[in-house]
Design a protein around this motif. Structure first.
Motif, PDB file in Angstrom:
ATOM      1  N   ARG A   1       0.810  -1.220   0.000  1.00 31.86           N
ATOM      2  CA  ARG A   1       0.000   0.000   0.000  1.00 31.86           C
ATOM      3  C   ARG A   1       0.842   1.268   0.000  1.00 31.86           C
ATOM      4  N   ILE A   2       2.141   1.114   0.056  1.00 31.29           N
ATOM      5  CA  ILE A   2       3.035   2.267  -0.049  1.00 31.29           C
ATOM      6  C   ILE A   2       4.124   1.929  -1.067  1.00 31.29           C
ATOM      7  N   SER A   3       3.657   1.333  -2.173  1.00 29.00           N
ATOM      8  CA  SER A   3       4.572   0.815  -3.192  1.00 29.00           C
ATOM      9  C   SER A   3       5.394   1.898  -3.871  1.00 29.00           C
ATOM     10  N   GLU A   4       4.984   3.173  -3.698  1.00 26.13           N
ATOM     11  CA  GLU A   4       5.776   4.262  -4.271  1.00 26.13           C
ATOM     12  C   GLU A   4       7.213   4.216  -3.763  1.00 26.13           C
ATOM     13  N   GLU A   5       7.412   3.697  -2.552  1.00 28.28           N
ATOM     14  CA  GLU A   5       8.757   3.635  -1.971  1.00 28.28           C
ATOM     15  C   GLU A   5       9.260   2.210  -1.797  1.00 28.28           C
ATOM     16  N   THR A   6       8.358   1.247  -1.579  1.00 26.91           N
ATOM     17  CA  THR A   6       8.803  -0.097  -1.247  1.00 26.91           C
ATOM     18  C   THR A   6       9.261  -0.912  -2.453  1.00 26.91           C
ATOM     19  N   HIS A   7       9.185  -0.355  -3.651  1.00 26.13           N
ATOM     20  CA  HIS A   7       9.769  -1.075  -4.780  1.00 26.13           C
ATOM     21  C   HIS A   7      11.287  -1.020  -4.725  1.00 26.13           C
ATOM     22  N   LEU A   8      11.832  -0.145  -3.880  1.00 28.01           N
ATOM     23  CA  LEU A   8      13.282  -0.012  -3.736  1.00 28.01           C
ATOM     24  C   LEU A   8      13.809  -0.531  -2.404  1.00 28.01           C
ATOM     25  N   LYS A   9      12.959  -0.570  -1.378  1.00 28.67           N
ATOM     26  CA  LYS A   9      13.419  -0.929  -0.035  1.00 28.67           C
ATOM     27  C   LYS A   9      12.271  -1.539   0.752  1.00 28.67           C
ATOM     28  N   PRO A  10      12.570  -2.317   1.793  1.00 31.33           N
ATOM     29  CA  PRO A  10      11.492  -2.825   2.644  1.00 31.33           C
ATOM     30  C   PRO A  10      10.824  -1.676   3.390  1.00 31.33           C
ATOM     31  N   LYS A  11       9.571  -1.840   3.697  1.00 26.27           N
ATOM     32  CA  LYS A  11       8.783  -0.777   4.312  1.00 26.27           C
ATOM     33  C   LYS A  11       9.428  -0.191   5.574  1.00 26.27           C
ATOM     34  N   PRO A  12       9.989  -1.000   6.487  1.00 28.00           N
ATOM     35  CA  PRO A  12      10.598  -0.418   7.692  1.00 28.00           C
ATOM     36  C   PRO A  12      11.816   0.463   7.420  1.00 28.00           C
ATOM     37  N   MET A  13      12.328   0.441   6.180  1.00 23.39           N
ATOM     38  CA  MET A  13      13.477   1.277   5.846  1.00 23.39           C
ATOM     39  C   MET A  13      13.070   2.594   5.191  1.00 23.39           C
ATOM     40  N   ILE A  14      11.770   2.823   5.035  1.00 22.59           N
ATOM     41  CA  ILE A  14      11.308   4.124   4.554  1.00 22.59           C
ATOM     42  C   ILE A  14      11.643   5.170   5.611  1.00 22.59           C
ATOM     43  N   GLU A  15      12.177   6.283   5.175  1.00 25.22           N
ATOM     44  CA  GLU A  15      12.745   7.261   6.110  1.00 25.22           C
ATOM     45  C   GLU A  15      11.743   8.319   6.568  1.00 25.22           C
ATOM     46  N   ILE A  16      11.853   8.631   7.838  1.00 24.04           N
ATOM     47  CA  ILE A  16      11.170   9.768   8.455  1.00 24.04           C
ATOM     48  C   ILE A  16      12.258  10.650   9.033  1.00 24.04           C
ATOM     49  N   GLY A  17      12.387  11.864   8.539  1.00 24.50           N
ATOM     50  CA  GLY A  17      13.440  12.753   9.016  1.00 24.50           C
ATOM     51  C   GLY A  17      14.838  12.230   8.717  1.00 24.50           C
ATOM     52  N   GLY A  18      14.984  11.526   7.612  1.00 26.85           N
ATOM     53  CA  GLY A  18      16.303  11.040   7.222  1.00 26.85           C
ATOM     54  C   GLY A  18      16.744   9.756   7.900  1.00 26.85           C
ATOM     55  N   LYS A  19      15.870   9.166   8.726  1.00 28.28           N
ATOM     56  CA  LYS A  19      16.183   7.900   9.408  1.00 28.28           C
ATOM     57  C   LYS A  19      15.056   6.902   9.122  1.00 28.28           C
ATOM     58  N   PRO A  20      15.389   5.618   8.935  1.00 32.94           N
ATOM     59  CA  PRO A  20      14.342   4.616   8.698  1.00 32.94           C
ATOM     60  C   PRO A  20      13.355   4.580   9.861  1.00 32.94           C
ATOM     61  N   ILE A  21      12.082   4.319   9.558  1.00 33.48           N
ATOM     62  CA  ILE A  21      11.096   4.226  10.637  1.00 33.48           C
ATOM     63  C   ILE A  21      11.480   3.112  11.603  1.00 33.48           C
ATOM     64  N   LEU A  22      12.190   2.085  11.106  1.00 37.73           N
ATOM     65  CA  LEU A  22      12.712   1.028  11.976  1.00 37.73           C
ATOM     66  C   LEU A  22      13.623   1.621  13.051  1.00 37.73           C
ATOM     67  N   TRP A  23      14.460   2.573  12.678  1.00 37.15           N
ATOM     68  CA  TRP A  23      15.363   3.257  13.627  1.00 37.15           C
ATOM     69  C   TRP A  23      14.549   3.985  14.692  1.00 37.15           C
ATOM     70  N   HIS A  24      13.473   4.646  14.291  1.00 38.73           N
ATOM     71  CA  HIS A  24      12.620   5.371  15.246  1.00 38.73           C
ATOM     72  C   HIS A  24      12.008   4.408  16.268  1.00 38.73           C
ATOM     73  N   ILE A  25      11.561   3.250  15.797  1.00 35.81           N
ATOM     74  CA  ILE A  25      10.971   2.256  16.694  1.00 35.81           C
ATOM     75  C   ILE A  25      12.012   1.740  17.680  1.00 35.81           C
ATOM     76  N   MET A  26      13.220   1.479  17.184  1.00 35.77           N
ATOM     77  CA  MET A  26      14.289   0.993  18.045  1.00 35.77           C
ATOM     78  C   MET A  26      14.697   2.054  19.068  1.00 35.77           C
ATOM     79  N   LYS A  27      14.702   3.316  18.660  1.00 31.16           N
ATOM     80  CA  LYS A  27      15.018   4.397  19.601  1.00 31.16           C
ATOM     81  C   LYS A  27      13.965   4.488  20.706  1.00 31.16           C
ATOM     82  N   LEU A  28      12.704   4.233  20.363  1.00 29.85           N
ATOM     83  CA  LEU A  28      11.640   4.233  21.362  1.00 29.85           C
ATOM     84  C   LEU A  28      11.887   3.152  22.402  1.00 29.85           C
TER      85      LEU A  28
END
Length: 256
Positions: free
Chosen positions: A13-40
């Protein structure tokens, strides 16, 4: 305590970006959302992570293999074939990346990482595409106190559309994006006993179906209610909304 994070789905559902990378690696503020979750999680003292990789998992492996390069300034001297990393910042993380299959379902991915958590009293488990300002410390304490096999975080879904307030056919008011209909939904951010893995049959098992239903039927599933910020990143619209919050300097999930 360890945290298992699902990071292997296709994110169609967010294929605009996930054709290049897995969804958790889509960046928010220059960092993957996976990084944000791990920081939490890290802000609550959880620093041992098991990442369930699948679709384009090599992108996640490359990110952590070169973490210093992604997080620091670097100088490459081509004449001497040397590299200097400036102001390197190391997170206190231990990260285990597990290939759980490209087409494995959510329950199957969790079952595949069983050997890494089977000797633990409990572990955290969540999706790699959503952020919240949830109090992980309090949730873990709640899980230990009730003594059941599983704790699920219950949340109210964010509203997506403005709601009209009506008197007959006359509009009397307008509420911008009210929070759902009052019903609570699965917000991820679980705390689980390894015993839960015995309820998962195999790769084709969806965690959200038979395993959770059986836990509920056995009286082994408790809800930790979260009434603060919670937002999944299902669509490009969601991604842009999270980006705007981060850029504003008021991202509610940034508790570190």
């Amino acid at each position: 305590m360890k945290a298992v994070i699902l990071a292997g789905g296709l994110g169609t559902r967010i294929s605009e970006e996930t054709h290049l990378k897995p969804k958790p690696m889509i960046e928010i503020g220059g960092k993957p959302i996976l990084w944000h979750i791990m920081k939490l999680y890290s802000a609550h003292g959880v620093n041992d992570f098991i990442i369930c990789c699948g679709y384009k998992g090599y992108v996640i492996k490359e990110y952590f293999a070169n973490y210093f390069l992604h997080m620091s300034d670097v100088t490459f001297d081509m004449r001497t074939n040397t590299m200097q990393v400036h102001e390197q910042h190391a997170e206190p993380w231990r990260v285990t990346l597990v290939d759980t299959g490209e087409h494995t379902m959510t329950g199957g991915r969790l079952k595949r990482v069983g050997p890494y958590v089977q000797n633990d009293a409990a572990f955290c488990f969540t999706y790699g595409d959503g952020v919240a300002d949830i109090d992980i410390t309090r949730e873990i304490a709640f899980h230990r106190q009730h003594g059941k096999w599983a704790t699920i975080t219950s949340v109210q879904p964010p509203g997506r559309y403005g709601a009209l307030q009506m008197a007959g056919t006359r509009v009397t008011g307008f509420m911008e994006k009210p929070r759902g209909d009052g019903g609570l939904i699965n917000g991820g951010f679980f705390v689980l006993s390894p015993q839960c893995l015995n309820l998962i049959e195999g790769d084709a098992s969806s965690w959200e179906e038979k395993p959770l239903m059986e836990l509920a039927e056995r009286g082994q599933l408790m809800a930790f209610e979260h009434h603060g910020f919670w937002q999944p990143m299902d669509t490009l619209r969601d991604k842009n909304q999270l980006e705007e919050l981060w850029d504003s300097g008021q991202a509610p999930w940034k508790i570190w």
